[in-house]
Design an enzyme around this catalytic site. Sequence first.
Site, PDB file in Angstrom:
ATOM      1  N   TRP A  87      -0.583  35.828  16.569  1.00  0.00           N
ATOM      2  CA  TRP A  87       0.573  36.648  16.152  1.00  0.00           C
ATOM      3  C   TRP A  87       1.015  37.546  17.295  1.00  0.00           C
ATOM      4  O   TRP A  87       2.215  37.770  17.487  1.00  0.00           O
ATOM      5  CB  TRP A  87       0.239  37.444  14.896  1.00  0.00           C
ATOM      6  CG  TRP A  87      -0.078  36.521  13.755  1.00  0.00           C
ATOM      7  CD1 TRP A  87      -1.302  36.290  13.207  1.00  0.00           C
ATOM      8  CD2 TRP A  87       0.834  35.634  13.087  1.00  0.00           C
ATOM      9  NE1 TRP A  87      -1.203  35.330  12.228  1.00  0.00           N
ATOM     10  CE2 TRP A  87       0.089  34.913  12.126  1.00  0.00           C
ATOM     11  CE3 TRP A  87       2.190  35.390  13.196  1.00  0.00           C
ATOM     12  CZ2 TRP A  87       0.672  33.963  11.283  1.00  0.00           C
ATOM     13  CZ3 TRP A  87       2.775  34.444  12.352  1.00  0.00           C
ATOM     14  CH2 TRP A  87       2.016  33.751  11.426  1.00  0.00           C
ATOM     15  N   ASP A 126       1.224  46.000  14.905  1.00  0.00           N
ATOM     16  CA  ASP A 126       1.379  45.034  13.819  1.00  0.00           C
ATOM     17  C   ASP A 126       0.137  45.159  12.937  1.00  0.00           C
ATOM     18  O   ASP A 126      -0.945  44.730  13.318  1.00  0.00           O
ATOM     19  CB  ASP A 126       1.495  43.618  14.423  1.00  0.00           C
ATOM     20  CG  ASP A 126       1.535  42.535  13.345  1.00  0.00           C
ATOM     21  OD1 ASP A 126       1.474  42.863  12.144  1.00  0.00           O
ATOM     22  OD2 ASP A 126       1.635  41.343  13.721  1.00  0.00           O
ATOM     23  N   LYS A 142      -0.136  40.439   2.303  1.00  0.00           N
ATOM     24  CA  LYS A 142      -1.600  40.361   2.339  1.00  0.00           C
ATOM     25  C   LYS A 142      -2.237  41.456   1.495  1.00  0.00           C
ATOM     26  O   LYS A 142      -3.156  41.212   0.735  1.00  0.00           O
ATOM     27  CB  LYS A 142      -2.099  40.462   3.778  1.00  0.00           C
ATOM     28  CG  LYS A 142      -1.572  39.303   4.616  1.00  0.00           C
ATOM     29  CD  LYS A 142      -2.284  39.194   5.924  1.00  0.00           C
ATOM     30  CE  LYS A 142      -1.494  38.426   6.936  1.00  0.00           C
ATOM     31  NZ  LYS A 142      -1.117  37.080   6.507  1.00  0.00           N
TER      32      LYS A 142
END
Length: 291
Positions: free
Chosen positions: A101, A168, A192
């Site tokens: 990511w 992030d 999540k």
Amino acid sequence: MKKHNFGAGPGILPEEALRKSAQAVLDLNGTGLSLLEISHRSKDFDAILQKAKSLVRELLGVPENYSILFLQGGASTQFAMVPYNLLPVDGKAAYIESGVWANKAIKEAKMVGNTEVLATSKDKNFSYIPKNFSIPADAAYLHVTSNNTIYGTQMKSYPDSPIPVVCDMSSDIFSKPVDVSKFDLIYAGAQKNMGPAGVTLVIIKNDICGKVNRTIPTMLNYQTHIEGDSLYNTPPVFPIYVCMATLEWLQSIGGVPAITKINQKKLQCSMLKLIVILCLLEPLQLKTVQK
Ligand SMILES: Cc1ncc(COP(=O)(O)O)c(C=O)c1O
């Protein structure tokens, strides 16, 4: 019976939150209308949005000089919004490459401007968090990923940075306490830990916007969403509602410290199971070798 879900995301949501959200879809607070049928500019939806924002502020201890935004496009859109808004045309941005990511965030930043990768753990398939790097004081910001979903590596501490830090936190937000004041911008896809896919939480220090000399498309400009209170365009009302209901549940069990304890217990339990499995496997392996 509810089944376990060991996937990294979307994750299991509290039953209370699911039931409350299902009811809101059928009839919101006895209004005779579904949550999905009312105006996003109505008093009823405004109450939901304000509640969701105040829960984020309370549960994470977000200081007053930060805005809380609910945006669309997933965390992946933040990979582009961050450099668009924070990387000056003649400046540079600094990134830590700690997983797939982070790599995607770097790819987007490179499309926008000068991007320096300060450290990477690509050499060992992202099995560790890069350390021992120096942060250039002339970079516009440092971008880090708190938890690397695919590889299971997590930052236990954050570097003392002379420049703004962007993080992030998609895969560990609300799982452990965080000192928000150490970051200038935090973003996280909701799916999540706090709700369903379709909404992205952004926590942004108000004074970091408006400093770059580039034209930013309206929807990609943080200022648009700060000024519009996440209502510049039609917001994802259902994901925001589920986030609100999930955060109400989190508050009811004792907030982030309580979920941290639950997570630690789950970890200890899994470790114990792993040890038992390894102990059982050992004699079996010996027998196979002896044969
Ligand atoms: C750490 C991290 N960042 C970003 C993303 C991408 O999020 P989205 O699918 O919301 O764009 C993910 C998705 O799994 C992730 O784990």
